[in-house]
Design a protein around this motif. Sequence first.
Motif, mmCIF file in Angstrom:
data_model
loop_
_atom_site.group_PDB
_atom_site.id
_atom_site.type_symbol
_atom_site.label_atom_id
_atom_site.label_comp_id
_atom_site.label_asym_id
_atom_site.label_seq_id
_atom_site.Cartn_x
_atom_site.Cartn_y
_atom_site.Cartn_z
ATOM 1 N N VAL A 183 -7.275 4.869 1.510
ATOM 2 C CA VAL A 183 -5.989 5.275 0.916
ATOM 3 C C VAL A 183 -5.745 4.710 -0.483
ATOM 4 O O VAL A 183 -4.894 5.214 -1.221
ATOM 5 C CB VAL A 183 -4.807 4.900 1.842
ATOM 6 C CG1 VAL A 183 -4.850 5.724 3.112
ATOM 7 C CG2 VAL A 183 -4.808 3.415 2.167
ATOM 8 N N VAL A 184 -6.464 3.636 -0.853
ATOM 9 C CA VAL A 184 -6.339 3.079 -2.202
ATOM 10 C C VAL A 184 -7.722 2.691 -2.708
ATOM 11 O O VAL A 184 -8.666 2.554 -1.915
ATOM 12 C CB VAL A 184 -5.412 1.830 -2.243
ATOM 13 C CG1 VAL A 184 -3.995 2.189 -1.851
ATOM 14 C CG2 VAL A 184 -5.962 0.708 -1.367
ATOM 15 N N PRO B 90 -3.794 2.842 -6.989
ATOM 16 C CA PRO B 90 -3.691 4.185 -6.401
ATOM 17 C C PRO B 90 -4.946 5.012 -6.647
ATOM 18 O O PRO B 90 -5.625 4.845 -7.667
ATOM 19 C CB PRO B 90 -2.488 4.791 -7.127
ATOM 20 C CG PRO B 90 -1.660 3.621 -7.541
ATOM 21 C CD PRO B 90 -2.653 2.552 -7.886
ATOM 22 N N LYS B 91 -5.239 5.901 -5.744
ATOM 23 C CA LYS B 91 -6.433 6.738 -5.838
ATOM 24 C C LYS B 91 -6.469 7.570 -7.126
ATOM 25 O O LYS B 91 -7.550 7.858 -7.650
ATOM 26 C CB LYS B 91 -6.504 7.676 -4.629
ATOM 27 C CG LYS B 91 -6.941 7.017 -3.334
ATOM 28 C CD LYS B 91 -8.436 6.728 -3.341
ATOM 29 C CE LYS B 91 -8.925 6.269 -1.976
ATOM 30 N NZ LYS B 91 -10.389 5.970 -1.995
ATOM 31 N N ASP B 92 -5.310 7.963 -7.621
ATOM 32 C CA ASP B 92 -5.288 8.858 -8.780
ATOM 33 C C ASP B 92 -5.247 8.130 -10.123
ATOM 34 O O ASP B 92 -5.164 8.763 -11.175
ATOM 35 C CB ASP B 92 -4.105 9.826 -8.686
ATOM 36 C CG ASP B 92 -2.761 9.108 -8.667
ATOM 37 O OD1 ASP B 92 -2.752 7.869 -8.496
ATOM 38 O OD2 ASP B 92 -1.722 9.785 -8.824
ATOM 39 N N ILE C 239 0.825 -1.209 0.000
ATOM 40 C CA ILE C 239 0.000 0.000 0.000
ATOM 41 C C ILE C 239 0.864 1.266 0.000
ATOM 42 O O ILE C 239 0.577 2.209 -0.752
ATOM 43 C CB ILE C 239 -1.009 -0.021 1.158
ATOM 44 C CG1 ILE C 239 -2.095 -1.073 0.850
ATOM 45 C CG2 ILE C 239 -1.637 1.352 1.386
ATOM 46 C CD1 ILE C 239 -3.180 -1.205 1.876
ATOM 47 N N PRO C 240 1.942 1.339 0.801
ATOM 48 C CA PRO C 240 2.830 2.503 0.678
ATOM 49 C C PRO C 240 3.392 2.665 -0.729
ATOM 50 O O PRO C 240 3.538 3.794 -1.214
ATOM 51 C CB PRO C 240 3.941 2.200 1.690
ATOM 52 C CG PRO C 240 3.261 1.366 2.734
ATOM 53 C CD PRO C 240 2.311 0.494 1.970
ATOM 54 N N LEU D 160 1.891 1.832 -3.485
ATOM 55 C CA LEU D 160 0.793 2.376 -4.290
ATOM 56 C C LEU D 160 0.634 3.870 -4.041
ATOM 57 O O LEU D 160 0.434 4.654 -4.968
ATOM 58 C CB LEU D 160 -0.513 1.654 -3.944
ATOM 59 C CG LEU D 160 -0.647 0.198 -4.401
ATOM 60 C CD1 LEU D 160 -1.835 -0.461 -3.711
ATOM 61 C CD2 LEU D 160 -0.807 0.111 -5.914
ATOM 62 N N GLN D 161 0.717 4.264 -2.782
ATOM 63 C CA GLN D 161 0.523 5.672 -2.420
ATOM 64 C C GLN D 161 1.606 6.580 -2.991
ATOM 65 O O GLN D 161 1.363 7.763 -3.241
ATOM 66 C CB GLN D 161 0.474 5.812 -0.892
ATOM 67 C CG GLN D 161 -0.765 5.186 -0.255
ATOM 68 C CD GLN D 161 -0.731 5.286 1.250
ATOM 69 O OE1 GLN D 161 0.051 4.616 1.923
ATOM 70 N NE2 GLN D 161 -1.580 6.147 1.803
ATOM 71 N N THR D 162 2.799 6.034 -3.189
ATOM 72 C CA THR D 162 3.913 6.828 -3.716
ATOM 73 C C THR D 162 4.144 6.579 -5.209
ATOM 74 O O THR D 162 5.176 6.985 -5.753
ATOM 75 C CB THR D 162 5.200 6.516 -2.934
ATOM 76 O OG1 THR D 162 5.444 5.101 -2.951
ATOM 77 C CG2 THR D 162 5.084 6.981 -1.491
ATOM 78 N N SER D 163 3.189 5.875 -5.848
ATOM 79 C CA SER D 163 3.225 5.614 -7.293
ATOM 80 C C SER D 163 4.454 4.826 -7.740
ATOM 81 O O SER D 163 4.903 4.953 -8.881
ATOM 82 C CB SER D 163 3.144 6.928 -8.082
ATOM 83 O OG SER D 163 1.903 7.560 -7.850
ATOM 84 N N ARG E 124 -8.573 0.296 4.337
ATOM 85 C CA ARG E 124 -7.713 0.344 3.163
ATOM 86 C C ARG E 124 -8.317 1.199 2.051
ATOM 87 O O ARG E 124 -7.590 1.845 1.287
ATOM 88 C CB ARG E 124 -7.442 -1.082 2.667
ATOM 89 C CG ARG E 124 -6.494 -1.866 3.572
ATOM 90 C CD ARG E 124 -6.402 -3.317 3.184
ATOM 91 N NE ARG E 124 -5.430 -4.039 4.020
ATOM 92 C CZ ARG E 124 -5.385 -5.349 4.166
ATOM 93 N NH1 ARG E 124 -6.258 -6.103 3.507
ATOM 94 N NH2 ARG E 124 -4.491 -5.913 4.943
#
Length: 269
Positions: free
Chosen positions: A123-124, A233-235, A99-100, A102-105, A120
């Motif tokens: 954040v994703v 990732p969210k984006d 997950i980290p 994913l958050q940092t692409s 979860r």
Amino acid sequence: MKKVLKFGLLALLVLALAVAAAGCGGSEPPKEEAKEPGGDQGQTGKKLVVGSDTTFAPFEFTDAATGKYIGFDVELIEAVAKEAGYELDFRSMAFDGLIPALQTSQIDAAISSITITDERKQVVNFTDPYYKSGLIVAVQAKNDDIKSFDDLKGKKIAVQSGTTGAKMAEKIPEAKITYFTNTDQALMELKNGAVDAVINDYPVSAYFVKQGNDDVKLVGDILSAEEYGIAVPKDKTEVLENLNAALKTLKENGEYATIYKKWFGEEPK
């Protein structure tokens, strides 16, 4: 006069040749810029960088004979990527780092028996569920004291860090919890007698027992119904839409069922 003219012409010719040489490879060619995950890959389509903890048989693990990654999740993401038109870049990493990442692409998606939870989802994003699972308690086969989740109070419990099994163990009164980076380590700790029980996903613990580990048994009911999803990732909404569309197609055309039956010996639930 002729000598001077010849000398001048010769000098001009040498100068022209020098300039031409400098323009034909005398400097380093421009370097290709590093591509971000999901960047355009030209003729091969778009690359999909996918992370997974490859120590979670039968979902993702290393084939001892070939050294290649195999398992239900591995074959599924290969089929999904192909259907969606992606070039798959599959990478192994620790579960609690997915997950980290994913958050940092660092990666475009993660498939690793990841349970879809409200926490979860903050954040994703997750694709539609692709597998129904649940948690189970594993103990040594000779242990007759622990028969269910209710008997774990004050016991030594091994779990994999960052999992729903770890979250469940943390709710047990007076439990002495040992965290491991992968499930194999937790189950080996149980076999060695260093802990009383392991809380883990049912299909993974069941697969472990079937691999000749008859000194381990599963007790009690499956603790909770869980669903796995591919995390994104969210984006990256386009990636999410593409993966969902591909997953839907695989379920409709029977390819998902074929992969499921290969690894679990039954029709999808």
